[in-house]
Each structure stands twice: as structure tokens, then as C-alpha cells.
Design a protein around this motif. Sequence first.
Motif, PDB file in Angstrom:
ATOM      1  N   SER A  48      -5.006   7.732   4.037  1.00 31.87           N
ATOM      2  CA  SER A  48      -4.613   6.624   3.558  1.00 31.87           C
ATOM      3  C   SER A  48      -5.651   5.429   3.018  1.00 31.87           C
ATOM      4  CB  SER A  48      -3.525   5.448   4.330  1.00 31.87           C
ATOM      5  OG  SER A  48      -4.154   5.232   5.589  1.00 31.87           O
ATOM      6  N   ALA A  49      -5.673   4.416   2.212  1.00 26.54           N
ATOM      7  CA  ALA A  49      -6.665   3.387   2.252  1.00 26.54           C
ATOM      8  C   ALA A  49      -7.652   2.663   3.590  1.00 26.54           C
ATOM      9  CB  ALA A  49      -6.342   2.266   1.893  1.00 26.54           C
ATOM     10  N   VAL A  99      -5.559   0.713 -10.857  1.00 26.43           N
ATOM     11  CA  VAL A  99      -5.504   0.918  -8.633  1.00 26.43           C
ATOM     12  C   VAL A  99      -5.144  -0.612  -8.651  1.00 26.43           C
ATOM     13  CG1 VAL A  99      -6.203   0.795  -7.006  1.00 26.43           C
ATOM     14  CG2 VAL A  99      -6.126   2.747  -8.173  1.00 26.43           C
ATOM     15  N   ILE A 129      -9.660   4.335  -5.413  1.00 29.12           N
ATOM     16  CA  ILE A 129      -8.981   3.656  -5.214  1.00 29.12           C
ATOM     17  C   ILE A 129      -8.774   3.718  -4.382  1.00 29.12           C
ATOM     18  CG2 ILE A 129      -6.822   4.883  -3.652  1.00 29.12           C
ATOM     19  CD1 ILE A 129      -7.316   8.059  -5.831  1.00 29.12           C
ATOM     20  N   LYS A 130     -10.197   3.585  -3.842  1.00 34.25           N
ATOM     21  CA  LYS A 130     -10.271   2.626  -2.437  1.00 34.25           C
ATOM     22  C   LYS A 130     -10.722   1.219  -2.251  1.00 34.25           C
ATOM     23  CE  LYS A 130     -11.617   1.224   1.913  1.00 34.25           C
ATOM     24  NZ  LYS A 130     -10.382   1.133   3.152  1.00 34.25           N
ATOM     25  N   ARG A 141       0.657  -1.325   0.205  1.00 33.93           N
ATOM     26  CA  ARG A 141      -0.060  -0.505  -0.034  1.00 33.93           C
ATOM     27  C   ARG A 141       0.730   1.611   0.042  1.00 33.93           C
ATOM     28  NH1 ARG A 141      -5.097  -1.157   0.112  1.00 33.93           N
ATOM     29  NH2 ARG A 141      -5.542  -3.166   1.971  1.00 33.93           N
ATOM     30  N   LEU A 192      -0.792   8.504  -4.749  1.00 32.83           N
ATOM     31  CA  LEU A 192      -2.599   8.288  -5.847  1.00 32.83           C
ATOM     32  C   LEU A 192      -3.122   8.992  -4.023  1.00 32.83           C
ATOM     33  CD1 LEU A 192      -3.593   4.748  -7.288  1.00 32.83           C
ATOM     34  CD2 LEU A 192      -2.911   7.494  -7.908  1.00 32.83           C
ATOM     35  N   TRP A 193      -3.406   8.780  -2.908  1.00 37.82           N
ATOM     36  CA  TRP A 193      -3.599   9.364  -1.764  1.00 37.82           C
ATOM     37  C   TRP A 193      -3.400  10.664  -1.632  1.00 37.82           C
ATOM     38  CZ3 TRP A 193      -8.035   7.526  -0.679  1.00 37.82           C
ATOM     39  CH2 TRP A 193      -9.048   6.119  -0.742  1.00 37.82           C
ATOM     40  N   ARG A 196      -1.927  -3.165  -7.535  1.00 40.54           N
ATOM     41  CA  ARG A 196      -2.830  -3.773  -6.376  1.00 40.54           C
ATOM     42  C   ARG A 196      -1.785  -5.892  -6.555  1.00 40.54           C
ATOM     43  NH1 ARG A 196      -8.085  -2.108  -4.049  1.00 40.54           N
ATOM     44  NH2 ARG A 196      -7.237   0.351  -3.068  1.00 40.54           N
ATOM     45  N   GLU A 211      -0.613   2.763  -3.065  1.00 41.89           N
ATOM     46  CA  GLU A 211      -1.501   3.722  -3.401  1.00 41.89           C
ATOM     47  C   GLU A 211      -1.285   4.895  -2.701  1.00 41.89           C
ATOM     48  OE1 GLU A 211      -4.063   2.003  -0.624  1.00 41.89           O
ATOM     49  OE2 GLU A 211      -4.233  -0.006  -1.993  1.00 41.89           O
ATOM     50  N   GLN A 212       0.121   5.101  -1.716  1.00 42.81           N
ATOM     51  CA  GLN A 212       0.302   6.116  -1.249  1.00 42.81           C
ATOM     52  C   GLN A 212       0.480   6.935  -2.109  1.00 42.81           C
ATOM     53  OE1 GLN A 212       0.709   5.722   2.481  1.00 42.81           O
ATOM     54  NE2 GLN A 212       0.095   8.163   1.944  1.00 42.81           N
TER      55      GLN A 212
END
Length: 415
Positions: A68-69, A168, A121-122, A9, A16-17, A172, A13-14
Motif C-alpha cells: 500500500s502507499a 496515477v 505509484i507512490k 486509495r 497497482l500495488w 487520484r 491504487e491497491q
Amino acid sequence: MTKRDSVMRMSVEQPLWRALAGYRVLTMMYAVGLFAAAHEEFARPWLAAGFFAVLAVWTLVTLPKVASAAACTKRFLTADLTVALTGILLTPVADAAERVQAGGPTLPSIWTAGSVLAFAIKGGWRWAALASTLVAVANLIERGSPARDTVHNVILVWVASIAIGYVVEVARASERTLARALEIEAATRERERLARDIHDSVLQVLAMVQRRGAVIGGEAAELGRMAGEQEVALRTLVSGGLVPVFRVSEDAARGAVVRAVEQDLDDGAGDDRPVDLRALLAPFAGARVSLAEPGAPVLLAPAAAREVAAAVGAALDNVRQHAGEQARAWILVEDEPDDVIVTVRDDGPGIPEGRLAQAEGEGRLGVALSIRDRLRDLGGSAELVSVPGQGTEVELKVPKETQHGNDPRGKAEQR
């Protein structure tokens, strides 16, 4: 959350957040600026001002929620989308009807896309599709009719959010594959290091104990025999050549197919995927049974592999019964282009000529039923060669391509 998931993550993802947090602040300021430039044209500017006050406070207060997610919960996503939908539906009430019909922006304007992107994203493209559909319905209600510019904006948000959600999910899945590959590489290196250490110390000591015990005799011979058995078991463990063939499973993540390696040798019923014959023959190896095999997997249909392993077991039972517990045996596995050949040889006294025919005539069908019939059911063959005083050799040959409908277990039950 496992350590591997945390790494995944952080790397995927970071960014993107962080980008989403910046997008929400900038688009909030943009929406407020649009209102400030045209507030005199609003029918109820006080209503719009109240909404923008709430929007500004909400955007700034919830910045940690889009960090964050883990922080971005379903409850937050629902509340955030509700704010966006409320602003869209308040537009015809607060703004002048002429501006609405002329295609003027909604109160939240492009800030709404940030709510939809948070869903993407989530939760991936499915969550994005749900959120963008709700936004599309709200926009159509706000305009009162499907105008061309409204439809254009709706489709743009829909396609963009679904595409981002799909990317996304692919990222992942790819990150999980990379993390798994790194784990396997690290485990392999550690195993090689342990194998070197064990080979240089423990295996040599066990081999020396076996040799010295045989020379001294008595109780030391028994200790030597036990040391020999442990040497064989440990050598098999660290060699890594007897790792079972894995079944292929798909990662649960959508958007990419991730092949994982897992195996359950006992869970082969109804499964047509090939298995590694080496894994089924490995338990037969011991102090007096040597197993020689190819370095690559020897793949057979599950039913065929089990029948071959059972035939090898029957041949070894014959060795113990007729050649004695002290007899040695050798198993050789050969992977030919069209066939798999397994040879079981022993150093016993051999079988006298005509003894097999005599046993079959007396109704003792151990070799015929346990070995030959098993191979015949698979379309293969079993050849037995024995010379008195020189041991016995059993050659099992089975074709790699067997008929799916030819189930040896069913035939065995019928017999």
C-alpha cells in the motif's frame, strides 16, 4: 487519513500495488535464472551469487512494503533504489568485460524497473522522473559509453515510469472528484429529507403560532411575531436557494484539474470572479421583509454586487425610518440577459410629492448618495416611484458587464 482518502486509495491504487508486488517477485526469479544459465561466463561468479542472495531476500522480505502507499515509505524507496543501483554498478565487476561490452544484462536486469515503478505509484511522475534518471546514469556508468541498446532501454524505462506516474495522479484526482460528488449527493438527499420533515411539522407549527398570536393579541402577538421571524429564517435555511456562489479552486494534485466549490464572501478583495447577488441579499430577509429571487445564481462582479446590496440596505433603512418598524417590504430580484434588476417595495404611506427635492436642497442626501450615486458609479440607474398612501418602490438596475477600472469603493472614498 480521512475515510474518503481510504476509499480512494483502495479503489485506485491497491491493484497497482498488488501488480507491483507480483512484478518484483517474477523479475527477481528471472534475474536469478539468467545468472544460473550463464554463471560459468562470469569473471567473479561468487560476487554475483552474493548479490542475488541479497536481492532474493530483500524482495521477499519487503513484500509488505509494496502492499500500500502508507507502507511504502520514502526510506524504503531510497533503500530499494539503492539495491537496484548497486546491482547495476557491480555488473562490470562481477561479469566478464566481453559480456558487458556486448550488451549483456545487468545483474538486477528488469527488476530495476520495479523500483522505479514504486516511485511512480507512490509519488507520481516527478518521483518517477527522478528515479529513472538515477537508473539511467547508473546504466551509462556500467557500460562506459552510451551504446544504442543502453540508451534505448533507458528511454523506455523513463517514458514508461513517467507515463504511469502521470496516470496515477490523474486517477487520484478523478477519484477525489467522484468521492466529493458522492458526498454532495448524499448531503443533498439528507437535506431534502430534513426539509420535508421540517416543512411538515416545524414550519406549520410556527405559522400556526404566528396566526393565533396575531388573533389573540397582547403577549401572544409578540410570541407570534417571533415565531414568524423564526419561520422565515428556517424556511430560508432549508430551501437551499440561498447557497452562496462558490469560487473555483484547483486541486493540488498534478495531472488533472479538479474544480472544487468553496466560498468566502468576505474575501473578495482583488478577486474578479463573479459572486451570487442572492447570497448578499439573503440577510435582509425577515418576518417583515420578503425576498423573491430566481432559482439560478445571479452573478455580478464582486464590487458591483456589494454596491447593489448596500443600495438595497439603504432602501430598507429608509423604509424603517419613514414607514415605521411595522411596515412590510418586498425585495424582487430579476436576472435579465443584460441587466440585473432589484426592486424594493414597501406598504408605507409613501413620499409626498417634492419631498425628495426638498431633502436634497436641505443637504440631506440619503437617497441620492446612498442609492442613486452607487448605481450611477456602476453604470446603472435607480428609479424611485412613490404614491402617497400606496407605498414606495425603488428599482435598481445594474448592467452585468461593468468596467473593471470603475471601482465604486474608490469613488466613495474620494467623495
